[in-house]
Design a protein around this motif. Structure first.
Motif, PDB file in Angstrom:
ATOM      1  N   SER A  34       0.847  -1.198   0.000  1.00 19.13           N
ATOM      2  CA  SER A  34       0.000   0.000   0.000  1.00 19.13           C
ATOM      3  C   SER A  34       0.879   1.243   0.000  1.00 19.13           C
ATOM      4  N   LEU A  35       0.237   2.368  -0.287  1.00 24.32           N
ATOM      5  CA  LEU A  35       0.897   3.676  -0.250  1.00 24.32           C
ATOM      6  C   LEU A  35       0.099   4.545   0.726  1.00 24.32           C
ATOM      7  N   PRO A  36       0.351   4.377   2.034  1.00 20.94           N
ATOM      8  CA  PRO A  36      -0.515   5.005   3.046  1.00 20.94           C
ATOM      9  C   PRO A  36      -0.278   6.505   3.185  1.00 20.94           C
ATOM     10  N   ASP A  37      -0.726   7.238   2.184  1.00 23.24           N
ATOM     11  CA  ASP A  37      -0.681   8.690   2.273  1.00 23.24           C
ATOM     12  C   ASP A  37      -1.957   9.234   1.647  1.00 23.24           C
ATOM     13  N   ARG A  38      -1.960  10.483   1.254  1.00 20.67           N
ATOM     14  CA  ARG A  38      -3.179  11.096   0.725  1.00 20.67           C
ATOM     15  C   ARG A  38      -3.678  10.381  -0.540  1.00 20.67           C
ATOM     16  N   HIS A  39      -2.749   9.792  -1.316  1.00 19.99           N
ATOM     17  CA  HIS A  39      -3.172   9.099  -2.526  1.00 19.99           C
ATOM     18  C   HIS A  39      -4.100   7.933  -2.195  1.00 19.99           C
ATOM     19  N   TRP A  40      -3.723   7.158  -1.197  1.00 21.14           N
ATOM     20  CA  TRP A  40      -4.425   5.912  -0.912  1.00 21.14           C
ATOM     21  C   TRP A  40      -5.889   6.160  -0.554  1.00 21.14           C
ATOM     22  N   SER A  41      -6.089   7.185   0.264  1.00 19.95           N
ATOM     23  CA  SER A  41      -7.478   7.487   0.638  1.00 19.95           C
ATOM     24  C   SER A  41      -8.231   8.145  -0.518  1.00 19.95           C
ATOM     25  N   ARG A  42      -7.518   9.008  -1.284  1.00 24.65           N
ATOM     26  CA  ARG A  42      -8.186   9.666  -2.400  1.00 24.65           C
ATOM     27  C   ARG A  42      -8.565   8.679  -3.496  1.00 24.65           C
ATOM     28  N   TRP A  43      -7.818   7.622  -3.615  1.00 29.16           N
ATOM     29  CA  TRP A  43      -8.092   6.609  -4.634  1.00 29.16           C
ATOM     30  C   TRP A  43      -9.108   5.570  -4.157  1.00 29.16           C
ATOM     31  N   ASN A  44      -9.566   5.695  -2.893  1.00 33.71           N
ATOM     32  CA  ASN A  44     -10.544   4.746  -2.332  1.00 33.71           C
ATOM     33  C   ASN A  44     -10.006   3.310  -2.337  1.00 33.71           C
ATOM     34  N   CYS A  45      -8.709   3.182  -2.090  1.00 37.75           N
ATOM     35  CA  CYS A  45      -8.104   1.853  -2.177  1.00 37.75           C
ATOM     36  C   CYS A  45      -8.574   0.911  -1.078  1.00 37.75           C
ATOM     37  N   ASP A  46      -9.073   1.450   0.031  1.00 36.14           N
ATOM     38  CA  ASP A  46      -9.546   0.595   1.121  1.00 36.14           C
ATOM     39  C   ASP A  46     -11.053   0.355   1.061  1.00 36.14           C
ATOM     40  N   ASP A  47     -11.687   0.842   0.028  1.00 32.67           N
ATOM     41  CA  ASP A  47     -13.132   0.624  -0.106  1.00 32.67           C
ATOM     42  C   ASP A  47     -13.393  -0.858  -0.379  1.00 32.67           C
ATOM     43  N   PRO A  48     -14.285  -1.498   0.373  1.00 32.98           N
ATOM     44  CA  PRO A  48     -14.565  -2.920   0.141  1.00 32.98           C
ATOM     45  C   PRO A  48     -15.149  -3.191  -1.237  1.00 32.98           C
ATOM     46  N   ASP A  49     -15.732  -2.181  -1.846  1.00 30.95           N
ATOM     47  CA  ASP A  49     -16.271  -2.343  -3.195  1.00 30.95           C
ATOM     48  C   ASP A  49     -15.142  -2.053  -4.188  1.00 30.95           C
ATOM     49  N   ALA A  50     -14.602  -3.102  -4.781  1.00 33.06           N
ATOM     50  CA  ALA A  50     -13.454  -2.965  -5.676  1.00 33.06           C
ATOM     51  C   ALA A  50     -13.743  -2.051  -6.855  1.00 33.06           C
ATOM     52  N   GLU A  51     -15.008  -1.970  -7.270  1.00 35.53           N
ATOM     53  CA  GLU A  51     -15.346  -1.135  -8.418  1.00 35.53           C
ATOM     54  C   GLU A  51     -15.186   0.357  -8.111  1.00 35.53           C
ATOM     55  N   LYS A  52     -15.217   0.709  -6.835  1.00 41.30           N
ATOM     56  CA  LYS A  52     -15.061   2.096  -6.444  1.00 41.30           C
ATOM     57  C   LYS A  52     -13.581   2.496  -6.282  1.00 41.30           C
ATOM     58  N   GLN A  53     -12.700   1.506  -6.353  1.00 41.74           N
ATOM     59  CA  GLN A  53     -11.280   1.786  -6.181  1.00 41.74           C
ATOM     60  C   GLN A  53     -10.669   2.283  -7.490  1.00 41.74           C
ATOM     61  N   ASN A  54      -9.737   3.188  -7.370  1.00 42.86           N
ATOM     62  CA  ASN A  54      -9.020   3.701  -8.532  1.00 42.86           C
ATOM     63  C   ASN A  54      -8.103   2.606  -9.094  1.00 42.86           C
ATOM     64  N   ASP A  55      -7.870   2.626 -10.392  1.00 47.05           N
ATOM     65  CA  ASP A  55      -6.983   1.634 -11.005  1.00 47.05           C
ATOM     66  C   ASP A  55      -5.571   1.688 -10.439  1.00 47.05           C
ATOM     67  N   ARG A  56      -5.180   2.839  -9.907  1.00 46.23           N
ATOM     68  CA  ARG A  56      -3.830   2.968  -9.360  1.00 46.23           C
ATOM     69  C   ARG A  56      -3.615   2.050  -8.163  1.00 46.23           C
ATOM     70  N   CYS A  57      -4.662   1.730  -7.446  1.00 43.87           N
ATOM     71  CA  CYS A  57      -4.537   0.833  -6.284  1.00 43.87           C
ATOM     72  C   CYS A  57      -3.986  -0.524  -6.723  1.00 43.87           C
ATOM     73  N   ALA A  58      -4.535  -1.051  -7.803  1.00 38.09           N
ATOM     74  CA  ALA A  58      -4.084  -2.351  -8.300  1.00 38.09           C
ATOM     75  C   ALA A  58      -2.641  -2.279  -8.785  1.00 38.09           C
ATOM     76  N   LYS A  59      -2.246  -1.150  -9.373  1.00 37.38           N
ATOM     77  CA  LYS A  59      -0.866  -1.013  -9.829  1.00 37.38           C
ATOM     78  C   LYS A  59       0.100  -1.083  -8.651  1.00 37.38           C
ATOM     79  N   VAL A  60      -0.254  -0.386  -7.573  1.00 36.59           N
ATOM     80  CA  VAL A  60       0.609  -0.417  -6.394  1.00 36.59           C
ATOM     81  C   VAL A  60       0.680  -1.838  -5.841  1.00 36.59           C
ATOM     82  N   ARG A  61      -0.438  -2.505  -5.720  1.00 36.41           N
ATOM     83  CA  ARG A  61      -0.457  -3.858  -5.148  1.00 36.41           C
ATOM     84  C   ARG A  61       0.333  -4.852  -5.997  1.00 36.41           C
ATOM     85  N   SER A  62       0.452  -4.563  -7.291  1.00 37.58           N
ATOM     86  CA  SER A  62       1.196  -5.473  -8.171  1.00 37.58           C
ATOM     87  C   SER A  62       2.697  -5.179  -8.170  1.00 37.58           C
ATOM     88  N   GLY A  63       3.109  -4.099  -7.487  1.00 39.91           N
ATOM     89  CA  GLY A  63       4.531  -3.798  -7.383  1.00 39.91           C
ATOM     90  C   GLY A  63       5.011  -2.654  -8.254  1.00 39.91           C
TER      91      GLY A  63
END
Length: 203
Positions: free
Chosen positions: A154-183
């Motif tokens: 994860s990237l626990p800063d303003r990006h992570w919350s702004r991208w909704n990366c912790d939202d349980p609904d994956a469709e609401k998450q920004n594509d950048r979340c998946a990029k970070v999780r993939s390395g």
């Protein structure tokens, strides 16, 4: 006849007297004094100051990469590379932050003995800080141990919350979340990598 005294006296008067004076010999002149030339002082050679060499900057020490210890569950291993070859990162493992390391476009392997095994399911966190993102610079993380499926990135800063990366609904998450999780570390900041269990999936 016999000459008389009168005859002798008459002879003396008639003979001019010649006074012979001895020739005067000039006194010898003292020899001329030869003056030794005054020595001209030889100027001291000018001091040539050697230029002060500019200090050679020491290269940034990279973490000890190889040979790595036995491929055991005590050792976390991963590699990093940069798109531009000028990306600067720091790692923080067991609370110790490394010096800045400049990546290349080839894989650079990192390994750290964390001091205990992860096979018992204990969690472990380490961090990678990307310092000089400027657009084209990106960092690519490849997990070796623990494997990627056992890591939560994860990237626990303003990006992570702004991208909704912790939202349980994956469709609401920004594509950048998946990029970070993939390395893919494409944004400046400190990335947290959490090892959940080497036998299961990351939480």
């Amino acid at each position: 006849r016999v000459p008389t005294y009168l005859d002798f006296k008459t002879y003396i008067k008639s003979t001019p007297s010649t006074i012979i004076q001895p020739a005067l010999t000039p006194a010898p002149m003292p020899p001329a004094q030869t003056l030794a030339p005054t020595p001209v002082p030889t100027p001291a050679p000018a001091l040539t100051l050697a230029p002060t060499p500019a200090p050679t900057p020491e290269p940034t020490p990279a973490p000890t990469l190889a040979p790595a210890p036995e491929f055991t569950s005590r050792v976390i291993r991963f590699s990093l590379r940069g798109d531009e070859g000028t990306e600067k990162i720091r790692t923080t493992v067991n609370g110790v932050t490394s010096a800045a390391v400049t990546l290349t476009t080839s894989e650079m392997e990192f390994s750290y003995d964390i001091g205990y095994s992860l096979d018992n399911g204990e969690e472990f966190e380490f961090f990678i800080t990307f310092e000089n993102d400027n657009g084209p610079r990106d960092v690519h993380f490849v997990a070796m141990y623990p494997p990627l499926e056992s890591l939560s990135i994860s990237l626990p800063d303003r990006h992570w919350s702004r991208w909704n990366c912790d939202d349980p609904d994956a469709e609401k998450q920004n594509d950048r979340c998946a990029k970070v999780r993939s390395g893919t570390f494409a944004w400046k900041g400190t990335y947290k990598l959490k090892a959940a269990s080497t036998l299961g999936l990351a939480e």
